[in-house]
Design a protein around this motif. Structure first.
Motif, short mmCIF file in Angstrom:
data_model
loop_
_atom_site.label_atom_id
_atom_site.label_comp_id
_atom_site.label_asym_id
_atom_site.label_seq_id
_atom_site.Cartn_x
_atom_site.Cartn_y
_atom_site.Cartn_z
N TYR A 32 -4.42 -3.18 -4.21
CA TYR A 32 -4.26 -2.77 -2.82
C TYR A 32 -5.52 -2.06 -2.32
CZ TYR A 32 0.58 -3.74 -4.07
OH TYR A 32 1.73 -4.35 -4.51
N ASN B 12 0.83 -1.20 0.00
CA ASN B 12 0.00 0.00 0.00
C ASN B 12 0.87 1.26 0.00
OD1 ASN B 12 -2.92 -0.86 0.29
ND2 ASN B 12 -2.04 -1.98 2.02
N VAL C 154 -4.42 3.86 -0.35
CA VAL C 154 -3.48 4.28 -1.40
C VAL C 154 -3.78 5.72 -1.82
CG1 VAL C 154 -2.78 3.91 -3.80
CG2 VAL C 154 -3.00 1.96 -2.26
#
Length: 295
Positions: free
Chosen positions: A182, A74, A187
């Motif tokens: 992710y 991430n 993110v």
């Protein structure tokens, strides 16, 4: 690998979210151009992004920490996207110094055509007739709205915005890949922070960074930070987890429409027949694209 589909939005919700993101991004052109009269590009990008990151971490810091501890991917995804959008914004803001908001918005958002074309090349596939029609309608709509901004010809601003369009296309496709692999919300928060860090570092090296000097400047900066960055940037990966990059590219056509409408409402700029035709074409493209289920 944090790839939990249970947190994904429905296709309709993702499209509505991406539309809202595009509205937020479209509103940034007007505020950015006014602030660039007194604040240098990297300075402006750094301050707005770091304020946005601080606000997001205030409310969602625990979630970010947990997600990163569970999967360091991430963090790396946030850094990669942060750098990609840092380049996009540097080109956009420098382009705005030399051309009109409508021209900059038109050229940058030619991603409406570039994204599906790039995805077709990457995937070795033929574009569907519907995708071609919608992309052409979207670009034509942007062109009608921005037509009045091309009277002075092609210069530095137009060249920078053209490069920006290609980098923006790559960033949209990259966001599509990272958002599916992710936690898209985490993110999104991280890349806003990285974008701010890259910008403020660059500002200290190449500029003379300073804070806004007037209340009006602070109000415009906070609008950019809270609406355009905290929401407009951070939520894009969330929407892109569900919808395709081609759909995202088409939704960028909303950006210049928002710029034109806000220009008419706030700056009393003309929104005449050409703009109305452009708006109709953009809305038609989005409706046609989403008539069939299955993104």
């Amino acid at each position: 690998m944090s790839n939990k589909k249970s947190g994904s939005l429905s296709a309709r919700s993702a499209i509505l979210l991406m539309a809202a993101v595009s509205v937020a991004r479209g509103s940034s052109f007007m505020f950015s151009q006014q602030l660039l009269e007194t604040i240098e590009p990297l300075n402006l990008l750094g301050i707005r992004s770091l304020i946005a990151f601080a606000v997001l971490m205030l409310f969602f810091g625990k979630r970010v920490a947990v997600a990163v501890s569970e999967d360091h991917g991430n963090l790396s995804a946030g850094a990669v996207l942060g750098f990609a959008y840092f380049i996009v914004m540097v080109l956009e803001l420098n382009g705005l110094k030399y051309t009109t908001t409508s021209t900059a918005s038109f050229i940058e958002n030619s991603a409406v055509v570039l994204v599906p074309l790039a995805e077709a090349i990457i995937g070795h596939k033929v574009l569907s007739g519907r995708t071609v029609i919608c992309s052409v309608l979207g670009l034509a709509g942007i062109g009608f709205i921005a037509a009045r901004g091309f009277s002075h010809g092609i210069g530095t601003g137009e060249i920078l915005c053209t490069i920006c369009a290609f980098v923006y296309t790559a960033a949209i496709i990259l966001t599509d890949r990272k958002a599916r692999k992710y936690d898209p919300f985490v993110v999104g928060i991280l890349y806003v922070g990285f974008m701010g860090a890259f910008a403020i570092a660059g500002s200290f090296i190449t500029e003379t960074p300073h804070l806004p000097q007037t209340m009006n400047q602070w109000l415009m900066l906070m609008m950019l930070a809270i609406v355009c960055s905290s929401f407009g940037f951070a939520m894009q990966p969330v929407a892109q987890r569900t919808i395709s990059s081609e759909t995202t590219g088409l939704m960028t056509a909303i950006n210049p429409l928002t710029t034109a409408i806000l220009g008419a409402l706030i700056l009393h700029e003309p929104f005449g027949v050409m703009s109305m035709i452009g708006a109709a074409l953009i809305i038609s493209a989005i409706i046609i694209h989403n008539m069939h289920k299955g993104d």
